[in-house]
Every structure is written in structure tokens, then in C-alpha cells.
Design a protein around this motif. Structure first.
Motif, PDB file in Angstrom:
ATOM      1  N   UNK A 135       0.833  -1.210   0.000  1.00 35.95           N
ATOM      2  CA  UNK A 135       0.000   0.000   0.000  1.00 35.95           C
ATOM      3  C   UNK A 135       0.865   1.257   0.000  1.00 35.95           C
ATOM      4  N   UNK A 136       1.963   1.190   0.744  1.00 29.54           N
ATOM      5  CA  UNK A 136       2.894   2.313   0.809  1.00 29.54           C
ATOM      6  C   UNK A 136       3.540   2.567  -0.550  1.00 29.54           C
ATOM      7  N   UNK A 137       3.916   1.497  -1.233  1.00 30.09           N
ATOM      8  CA  UNK A 137       4.468   1.635  -2.587  1.00 30.09           C
ATOM      9  C   UNK A 137       3.481   2.343  -3.506  1.00 30.09           C
ATOM     10  N   UNK A 138       2.204   1.948  -3.402  1.00 32.78           N
ATOM     11  CA  UNK A 138       1.182   2.547  -4.266  1.00 32.78           C
ATOM     12  C   UNK A 138       1.111   4.053  -4.032  1.00 32.78           C
ATOM     13  N   UNK A 163      -1.996  -8.153  -6.460  1.00 40.94           N
ATOM     14  CA  UNK A 163      -3.197  -8.547  -7.201  1.00 40.94           C
ATOM     15  C   UNK A 163      -4.118  -7.373  -7.497  1.00 40.94           C
ATOM     16  N   UNK A 164      -4.078  -6.337  -6.665  1.00 41.61           N
ATOM     17  CA  UNK A 164      -5.071  -5.269  -6.761  1.00 41.61           C
ATOM     18  C   UNK A 164      -4.399  -3.947  -7.111  1.00 41.61           C
ATOM     19  N   UNK A 165      -4.632  -3.469  -8.333  1.00 40.90           N
ATOM     20  CA  UNK A 165      -4.095  -2.173  -8.742  1.00 40.90           C
ATOM     21  C   UNK A 165      -2.698  -2.227  -9.311  1.00 40.90           C
ATOM     22  N   UNK A 166      -2.237  -3.444  -9.628  1.00 39.51           N
ATOM     23  CA  UNK A 166      -0.886  -3.629 -10.158  1.00 39.51           C
ATOM     24  C   UNK A 166      -0.926  -4.604 -11.328  1.00 39.51           C
ATOM     25  N   UNK A 205      11.789  -9.206  -9.946  1.00 36.80           N
ATOM     26  CA  UNK A 205      10.370  -8.968 -10.223  1.00 36.80           C
ATOM     27  C   UNK A 205      10.190  -7.549 -10.753  1.00 36.80           C
ATOM     28  N   UNK A 206       9.377  -7.415 -11.798  1.00 32.51           N
ATOM     29  CA  UNK A 206       8.991  -6.118 -12.320  1.00 32.51           C
ATOM     30  C   UNK A 206       7.477  -5.987 -12.246  1.00 32.51           C
ATOM     31  N   UNK A 207       7.011  -4.909 -11.623  1.00 35.74           N
ATOM     32  CA  UNK A 207       5.573  -4.684 -11.432  1.00 35.74           C
ATOM     33  C   UNK A 207       5.257  -3.252 -11.838  1.00 35.74           C
ATOM     34  N   UNK A 208       4.128  -3.061 -12.514  1.00 38.32           N
ATOM     35  CA  UNK A 208       3.689  -1.724 -12.908  1.00 38.32           C
ATOM     36  C   UNK A 208       2.444  -1.340 -12.113  1.00 38.32           C
ATOM     37  N   UNK A 209       2.438  -0.124 -11.601  1.00 42.59           N
ATOM     38  CA  UNK A 209       1.240   0.382 -10.934  1.00 42.59           C
ATOM     39  C   UNK A 209       0.217   0.785 -11.976  1.00 42.59           C
ATOM     40  N   UNK A 210      -0.977   0.244 -11.887  1.00 43.98           N
ATOM     41  CA  UNK A 210      -2.041   0.553 -12.837  1.00 43.98           C
ATOM     42  C   UNK A 210      -2.699   1.882 -12.466  1.00 43.98           C
TER      43      UNK A 210
END
Length: 200
Positions: free
Chosen positions: A126-129, A168-171, A195-200
């Protein structure tokens, strides 16, 4: 690399040079820099002695590093001074990045995610978001579930499913690739995920 969240933890990790403090960026993250995917404003979470924030500064990017360990941050600031870089290193809890009041295009994490479990992991994501701009990317090096826990009592072994569940949620999970974290105490290193993740 590793940022503990126990009251006595962070300084203990840097009382002597920890094995993940190899004096240069981890090759897996250096390869991302060379590929040009680290962009914009960069935040290095659990930055330790600052190699990955300084790597971003080498690219000409605006970089900030955060950690709880003041001893590591002092070393990071000395490195920045010696290398002629202007990089901010701040003592902050990565589970509350909203306190920074800033937004970033890229977040780098070498060995922090795998410290957190349960509610702490949820709080960290959540903090990352709160810190990443939409379409911003999070690049993480973490312990793989293929690596033994022996000698690493504070570390959670992370599976592919753990990554997908956490984001899972928003990424969007872009990739989970097997790699190695270099350490000074074992030439084989630690079996890890990049790992590579994109914030939607």
C-alpha cells in the motif's frame, strides 16, 4: 539491502559489513540500468549503504534512498559525497512512504520485500502505491522459495504465487525471473527472483 522492522534490528544489520553489501550494485539491477528501464525520479527502498540510489544518480536521474539503519545511511551519504553525487538519503519506514509527500517513476528494492510478511507486507505494498505514479514501475530482488532459509532467520522465502497475491489489486506483474543476489560470503550467491511490477 535488508531493512528489518524490529526495534533493535536495523543497526544490528550494519554493526559489521553485512554479506549483501558488496560495494557495487547487484548485477541484476545494474542490467536494468544498462537496459534503460530505470527512468524518471527514483526511490531506493531499504537502500542500505546506497549503491542502487547512486547507480540511478550515475544515470543522471533524481534519486532518493530510504532506510531505517542510520549507520548504513551515514555510509551512503559518505559515498555520495566521495562520488560527487547529490542524492538524498533519509531515515524512513518503507511501510509509510506517504510521509515523503513525493511521487516517483521507479522504485528499486534489493532485499526489502522478503523481510515483510502478513500485515507488514500489505502495508508495504500500500505504501508503494502511495509513492509510485500511475504506470510507475517497481523492480524487486528478493529471496526465492528455491533458496534455503538456513542462516537467514528474518527472511521470508518468496514464491511466484506470493508475488501475484501481494500485487493482485491495482498492479500488473510484468515479469518474475530467476536470478541471483550476490553476497560476500558465498560465491554461489542467493537464489532470488527479479520482479517487475507496474502500478495501474
Amino acid at each position: 539491502m535488508v531493512q528489518a522492522h524490529h526495534a533493535t534490528g536495523p543497526e544490528d544489520l550494519y554493526a559489521t559489513p553485512p554479506p549483501w553489501d558488496i560495494g557495487h550494485p547487484q548485477p541484476a539491477l545494474q542490467a536494468l540500468a544498462e537496459a534503460g528501464v530505470i527512468r524518471g525520479r527514483v526511490l531506493d527502498v531499504g537502500c542500505g549503504t546506497g549503491e542502487h540510489a547512486l547507480m540511478a544518480a550515475d544515470l543522471g536521474l533524481d534519486a532518493i534512498g530510504v532506510d531505517l539503519a542510520s549507520a548504513a545511511l551515514r555510509t551512503a551519504k559518505d559515498k555520495a559525497h566521495d562520488r560527487g553525487h547529490v542524492v538524498r538519503f533519509l531515515q524512513r519506514d518503507a511501510r509509510n512512504l506517504a510521509e515523503l509527500g513525493e511521487s516517483f517513476d521507479t522504485v528499486l528494492d534489493c532485499g526489502l520485500f522478503h523481510i515483510f510478511g502478513g500485515n507488514d507486507r500489505t502495508a508495504f505494498v500500500d505504501s508503494l502505491r502511495s509513492a509510485l505514479r500511475p504506470n510507475g514501475r517497481y523492480f524487486m530482488l528478493c529471496f526465492s522459495d528455491r533458496q534455503s532459509n538456513e542462516g537467514w532467520p528474518r527472511v521470508h522465502r518468496v514464491s511466484r504465487n506470493d508475488v501475484h497475491a501481494a500485487f493482485a489489486d491495482g498492479w500488473h506483474v510484468d515479469s518474475i525471473e530467476p536470478t541471483t543476489i550476490e553476497i560476500t560470503t558465498d560465491p554461489a550467491g542467493i537464489r532470488a527472483w527479479l520482479v517487475a511490477v507496474t502500478r495501474i
